[in-house]
Design a protein around this motif. Structure first.
Motif: not given
Length: 435
Positions: A83-87, A155-162, A399-406
């Protein structure tokens, strides 16, 4: 060398120096002060934050033995670093925009000097800024707020998928790593995930079609019936049928959930009182899906009815009189006059309703909670939509990464369908012809 080129080069080398070259002393000092502050902040703060965005940390929290004592040593928190990196990344982009603005300003002032003009004084520059660029000044604060409060979370929610941010890999005890497209491949290749994804996706599409079609057609039919010349007490019917829309959805859904309760619900009590067996409204997979469609009709038909009322009042009566003269019946007038006119005016709303029903979290979660349970699914039930499955994966199962994929798939599907369908409506095509 021309003033415009000299000012631009100096501002590119050192922020504010181009303004000083153009003899705008106070303006140059302000540019330089903000520029030096930005450079200092970037070197000593932003660079480390951006590095954390790439590495996501290298030292997890844990217990370490210090002398004879065992203490908890706080390490890197991967999610906070992300998060801090995105800021920091957004801040760096804003600094870059400021740097380009500084060069552009020096170039334009130098160009004005080359043409024989004199550089504006600081007060004149402020007055010109307020007159010529007032709209940009007003829009700048909300633009910055949108960048940090809307774009950043997206962007944060998208990056979690990776990443591999999913139980049991949870910070601060564990570090999160970048895994590329592994989560997407697991969603496709692992049978337990692919079966759930395909099943929930199929029901989501069926639900969206049924929920949109029933509420849309039902609302139009109700509006047409009330609009008939022979119907009395029109104001009463309009007021009575709009009440479900006025009641908050949460209250309606919770009441409906109790009414359709298999054991104690009033609906089954009435059925038993007249000698019929009660129905498994919320426990049988098929009946639960029928129930959510019926309840959604109760809440959705008034919305379409209101829209249809507005369109029906604009249809010329001459069309119906001509149809009567030709011997057309009620169904023919509805098919060839009423329905095309209403569809033309409400096609964008129809598309919006379909997209909204794909993400209709309230009806499913508050009425059935996604149940009844499907033992063949991964953390999902028979009535779960993609959005409610996403919620369960993130909030209940971590399961945050899989939730982000969805979430990414939902966005791509809705955006693609909405754009494709809207550009093929008559209202869109005729608007293009007008312009």
């Amino acid at each position: 060398m021309t003033n415009r080129r000299a000012g631009a080069i100096l501002s590119a080398l050192l922020i504010g120096s181009g303004q000083l070259y153009n003899r705008q002393w106070l303006k140059g000092l302000l540019f330089a002060a903000l520029g030096l502050t930005s450079i200092y902040f970037f070197i000593f703060e932003l660079f480390d934050l951006l590095r954390g965005l790439i590495t996501l940390g290298d030292r997890p929290s844990g217990f370490m033995k210090v002398g004879k004592m065992t203490r908890l040593v706080e390490g890197d928190h991967s999610i906070f670093m992300l998060i801090k990196g995105l800021v920091a990344l957004i801040a760096a982009l804003l600094i870059l925009c400021y740097y380009v603005l500084n060069i552009r300003d020096a170039y334009l002032v130098g160009k004005h000097r080359d043409n024989g003009g004199k550089p504006n004084r600081f007060t004149e520059s402020l007055a010109l800024l307020g007159q010529k660029h007032f709209a940009y000044l007003v829009l700048l604060p909300p633009f910055i707020a949108i960048a940090f409060l809307t774009v950043l979370p997206l962007i944060f929610s998208i990056l979690l998928a990776f990443t591999n941010y999913a139980d049991p890999i949870l910070p601060p005890a564990n570090l999160v790593d970048w895994v590329g497209f592994d989560n997407f491949m697991k969603m496709i290749n692992m049978k337990v995930w692919s079966k759930t994804f395909i099943g929930v996706l199929q029901w989501t599409i069926v639900w969206a079609i049924l929920a949109t079609f029933t509420t849309y057609l039902g609302g139009i039919i109700v509006a047409v019936l009330i609009h008939q010349p022979g119907v009395k007490f029109k104001k009463f019917w309009r007021t009575a049928l709009i009440i479900p829309f006025a009641i908050p959805n949460m209250i309606s859904l919770l009441v409906m959930r109790n009414m359709f309760n298999n054991q104690f619900g009033p609906v089954n009590d009435y059925l038993r009182a007249i000698g019929l067996n009660g129905l498994p409204w919320l426990t049988d997979p098929f009946m639960a899906k029928v129930t959510v469609v019926l309840v959604n009709m109760w809440m959705g038909i008034p919305i379409t009815m209101i829209l249809a009322f507005g369109v029906l009042t604009t249809i010329p009566r001459d069309l119906y009189e001509a149809a009567d003269a030709d011997g057309a019946g009620s169904l023919q007038k509805f098919r060839y006059i009423t329905m095309p006119m209403v569809l033309f005016a409400t096609a964008p709303v129809l598309i919006m309703n379909f997209a909204g029903n794909i993400n209709n979290f309230n009806v499913i979660y508050l009425l059935t909670g996604g149940d009844p349970v499907n033992v063949g699914y991964q953390f999902a039930g028979h009535t779960d939509l993609l959005v409610t499955w996403l919620y369960k994966l993130a909030l209940n199962q971590s399961q945050f990464s899989f939730a982000s994929v969805i979430g990414i798939f939902i966005f791509m599907f809705i955006a693609s369908f909405s754009i494709w369908s809207y550009t093929r409506t008559r209202s869109y095509k005729e608007e293009d012809m007008i312009h």
